[in-house]
Design a protein around this motif. Structure first.
Motif, short mmCIF file in Angstrom:
data_model
loop_
_atom_site.label_atom_id
_atom_site.label_comp_id
_atom_site.label_asym_id
_atom_site.label_seq_id
_atom_site.Cartn_x
_atom_site.Cartn_y
_atom_site.Cartn_z
N LEU A 99 0.82 -1.20 0.00
CA LEU A 99 0.00 0.00 0.00
C LEU A 99 0.86 1.25 0.00
O LEU A 99 0.51 2.25 -0.65
CB LEU A 99 -0.94 -0.02 1.20
CG LEU A 99 -2.11 -1.00 1.09
CD1 LEU A 99 -2.73 -1.25 2.47
CD2 LEU A 99 -3.15 -0.50 0.11
N GLU A 100 1.97 1.23 0.72
CA GLU A 100 2.87 2.38 0.71
C GLU A 100 3.47 2.58 -0.68
O GLU A 100 3.64 3.72 -1.13
CB GLU A 100 3.98 2.18 1.75
CG GLU A 100 3.51 2.37 3.18
CD GLU A 100 4.61 2.06 4.19
OE1 GLU A 100 5.67 1.53 3.78
OE2 GLU A 100 4.41 2.34 5.38
N THR A 101 3.79 1.47 -1.35
CA THR A 101 4.30 1.56 -2.72
C THR A 101 3.26 2.19 -3.63
O THR A 101 3.57 3.07 -4.45
CB THR A 101 4.68 0.17 -3.24
OG1 THR A 101 5.71 -0.39 -2.42
CG2 THR A 101 5.17 0.24 -4.68
N LEU A 102 2.02 1.74 -3.51
CA LEU A 102 0.94 2.27 -4.35
C LEU A 102 0.70 3.74 -4.04
O LEU A 102 0.50 4.57 -4.95
CB LEU A 102 -0.33 1.45 -4.14
CG LEU A 102 -1.50 1.71 -5.08
CD1 LEU A 102 -1.06 1.64 -6.54
CD2 LEU A 102 -2.61 0.72 -4.81
N ALA A 103 0.70 4.10 -2.76
CA ALA A 103 0.50 5.50 -2.36
C ALA A 103 1.62 6.38 -2.90
O ALA A 103 1.38 7.48 -3.42
CB ALA A 103 0.43 5.61 -0.84
N LEU A 104 2.85 5.88 -2.79
CA LEU A 104 4.00 6.65 -3.27
C LEU A 104 3.96 6.81 -4.79
O LEU A 104 4.28 7.87 -5.34
CB LEU A 104 5.30 5.95 -2.86
CG LEU A 104 6.61 6.71 -3.07
CD1 LEU A 104 6.60 8.04 -2.32
CD2 LEU A 104 7.79 5.86 -2.62
N SER A 105 3.53 5.75 -5.49
CA SER A 105 3.41 5.83 -6.95
C SER A 105 2.36 6.87 -7.35
O SER A 105 2.59 7.68 -8.26
CB SER A 105 3.02 4.46 -7.51
OG SER A 105 4.02 3.50 -7.27
#
Length: 636
Positions: A301-307
């Motif tokens: 989720l952090e990866t998706l949020a950062l993307s």
């Protein structure tokens, strides 16, 4: 530690079987006064109570070993007795092995084996047939759910949807758990949304995600109605947990729908609207990451949020023609590449970072009109193309190839504008036309109709006016780093014990930060290192090196740790799992220059693992004081 319902059943069965094998007929008496279900929520408390109730001559250690052997056997795991381990240690280890490391297929097989055991036992004990058959059906459902999770992680979303539908049908036919069927019916719609997204059909994806939102809301309402009926404490706790899980997936679907809407708006050329949708989606995913119950879900989720944050920065940069914002977006994508474990999505992040660099160069060209920037833009586009192709994203690769051809045309038009020899000028215009025609075809093939029409219009006007009509930043608009990039799968698994990736050994990571990046000779500054152990085993920090480069010196009177050869002795500082430590390195600038600091920290753990971690390079510029600076003195 929370365990999924299927593992709870397996543990209760193992307790009963272990007692029976060691105590015989006395096992039933013990179970009457001491509920085996206590072992699920409080394993070690159960053992303490059990030790007070055992018949003379029976050893609690032997009974615990028998329980653990049966648990591992039921889950299809190899049992190994461990010195000093308690029941809770074995339970955590067994559940972790089944549901961690992304091995959902093995978990599915384990559930299937348990279901078969229940059915065999039901045949032998007719009085328990209905109960065991129901439990077997429940295990079958979890086997299908395990298959769905496996397919989701492999990005086979349509197959995952089918397996969730199968699980929903099985659950619907059960007596005690039919209410969960609504939840998994909604999961089928979520997976369809992911499938349409991976097929680059955002409209259908939005429809599926929004339908899933409604389905999750209905499932949540049903669970809340059950809670209103004042169920038993354990049942109430389970239902409350399922309400939380359902609400999280509902919010995830809302975020995914916004992400797909942002893509559509971007293809339509609505930069502001697209950026706003990306930012809204990023905020949703950040909130979900903060509430995630597993490391795997949190990282994903952090990866998706950062993307999404990076994509929003790109659109805002495009709207304002800001090279600074493009540079920030490039850095964000570099961070995404470092934290995502999947090769394909690391490639996509690298491609997006390269696109940002091309866009940054394009905006600098608009300001400077420096034609030498064409080569920098072309190089970044070629790099992005390579990454897109390696990741299997054909539309994005077509876009970058088309834009490369467009840039070739721009170069030919630029050269033609200053060419005096008429024959050579005509050749250059013909080359430009051919490249513009190819660019238009590739844009159309990739689905970028606005860019296709733009290239066609440019071709028409170039034929009429024979002059340069487009800048690189205009050519780079509507980048596929936003509209065509697939989204990494997010597990969203809260009804399981561990995340998909379990790190047993100590694993140190960190982030460097300088208090100032541009200082004068004689100034003092601080290098701050945020350190965390993301491994399950406690880490022992031993030495921090590479904290001083030529042009800097340590301010030793301000250091907390002993210094030896310009390195910190970390004095065996212990760092437990997910615990953090801030190390401040006081420095003084001694000589003009541009430096890069690359700190490295060494550590080990109690299992004998020795490792080191290299922090990202941090740049520092040291300038001379100048006359006014010498008069004022350096900043301290």
């Amino acid at each position: 530690m929370k365990r999924s319902p299927s593992l709870e059943d397996a543990l209760e069965g193992a307790v009963s079987a272990g007692l029976q094998s060691q105590l015989g007929d006395a096992a039933g008496v013990v179970s009457v006064f001491l509920d085996p279900g206590i072992a699920v929520s409080k394993p070690d408390s159960y053992v303490r109570s059990l030790s007070k109730m055992l018949p003379t001559g029976a050893k609690v250690e032997t009974v615990v070993t028998a329980i653990c052997q049966r648990l591992y056997e039921d889950l299809g795991l190899q049992f190994q007795e461990r010195e000093g381990w308690k029941l809770s240690d074995y339970v955590n280890d067994a559940t972790g092995k089944v549901e961690s490391a992304g091995d959902y297929k093995e978990a599915s097989k384990a559930f299937k084996r348990v279901a078969e055991d229940y059915r065999l036992t039901a045949q032998k004990i007719p009085g328990l047939s209905l109960v065991l058959t129901e439990l077997a059906s429940y295990m079958d459902a979890w086997s299908s759910i395990g298959e769905a999770r496996s397919q989701h992680q492999e990005e086979h979303y349509s197959t995952a949807s089918e397996n969730y539908a199968k699980a929903a049908d099985i659950l619907k036919a059960t007596k005690a758990r039919s209410h969960l069927s609504k939840h998994y019916e909604a999961c089928t719609l979520l997976e369809r949304g992911e499938a349409y997204s991976s097929e680059e059909d955002p409209e259908a994806s939005i429809e599926s995600f929004k339908t899933a939102v409604d389905a999750f809301r209905k499932a949540k309402t049903g669970l809340e109605n059950m809670l209103a009926q004042d169920p038993a404490p354990q049942e109430k706790q389970d239902q409350q947990k399922w309400v939380e899980i359902t609400r999280s997936r509902e919010r995830y679907c809302l975020g995914r729908a916004e992400l797909e809407e942002a893509r559509i708006l971007d293809k339509k050329g609505d930069e502001e609207g697209s950026s706003a949708r990306y930012r809204s989606a990023s905020q949703r995913f950040e909130e979900l990451a903060a509430e995630a119950q597993t490391d795997q879900a949190r990282w994903e989720l952090e990866t998706l949020a950062l993307s999404c944050h990076a994509w929003a920065e790109m659109k805002e940069a495009e709207s304002g023609a800001s090279p600074e914002l493009y540079a920030e977006a490039a850095d964000l994508f570099s961070k995404v590449e470092k934290i995502t474990p999947r090769k394909r999505f690391r490639l996509l992040a690298l491609a997006s970072s390269s696109m940002c660099k091309a866009l940054e160069a394009g905006t600098r060209f608009r300001r400077t009109r420096n034609t030498q920037l064409y080569s920098e833009i072309k190089k970044a586009l070629e790099t992005a193309t390579d990454y897109y192709q390696a990741a299997g994203l054909q539309n994005a690769a077509d876009w970058t190839r088309a834009t490369g051809k467009l840039f070739d045309a721009l170069v030919y038009l630029t050269d033609a504008a200053v060419e005096r020899e008429s024959r050579r000028k005509a050749e250059l215009f013909q080359l430009a036309e051919k490249h513009l025609e190819l660019a238009a075809r590739l844009y159309g093939q990739a689905g970028f109709t606005v860019k296709r029409d733009q290239a066609v219009q440019l071709l028409k006007r170039a034929r009429e006016d024979m002059e340069l009509l487009m800048s690189p930043i205009e050519a780079l608009a509507q980048t596929p780093a936003l509209t065509g990039v697939a989204v990494a799968p997010v597990s969203l698994v809260r009804e399981k014990t561990f995340g998909l990736e379990r790190v047993d050994a100590a694993n140190i990571v960190g982030n460097p930060n300088l208090s100032q990046r541009n200082v004068s000779v004689g100034s003092e500054l601080t290098l701050e290192l945020e350190i965390a152990n993301v491994g399950k085993t406690p880490a022992t920090l031993t030495r921090l090196e590479n904290i001083v480069e030529d042009g800097l010196e340590l301010v030793r009177q301000k250091t907390v740790y002993p210094v030896e050869n310009n390195a910190f002795d970390m004095k065996g500082k212990r760092l437990d799992y997910l615990k953090t430590l801030t190390v401040k390195v006081p420095l003084k600038a001694t000589r003009k220059g541009t430096l890069e600091l690359r700190p490295r920290i060494f550590f080990h753990d109690q299992k004998g693992f020795h490792g080191s971690y290299d922090f990202d390079a941090t740049s520092l510029t040291i300038r001379d004081l100048g006359i006014s600076g010498w008069l004022k003195g350096p900043k301290q």
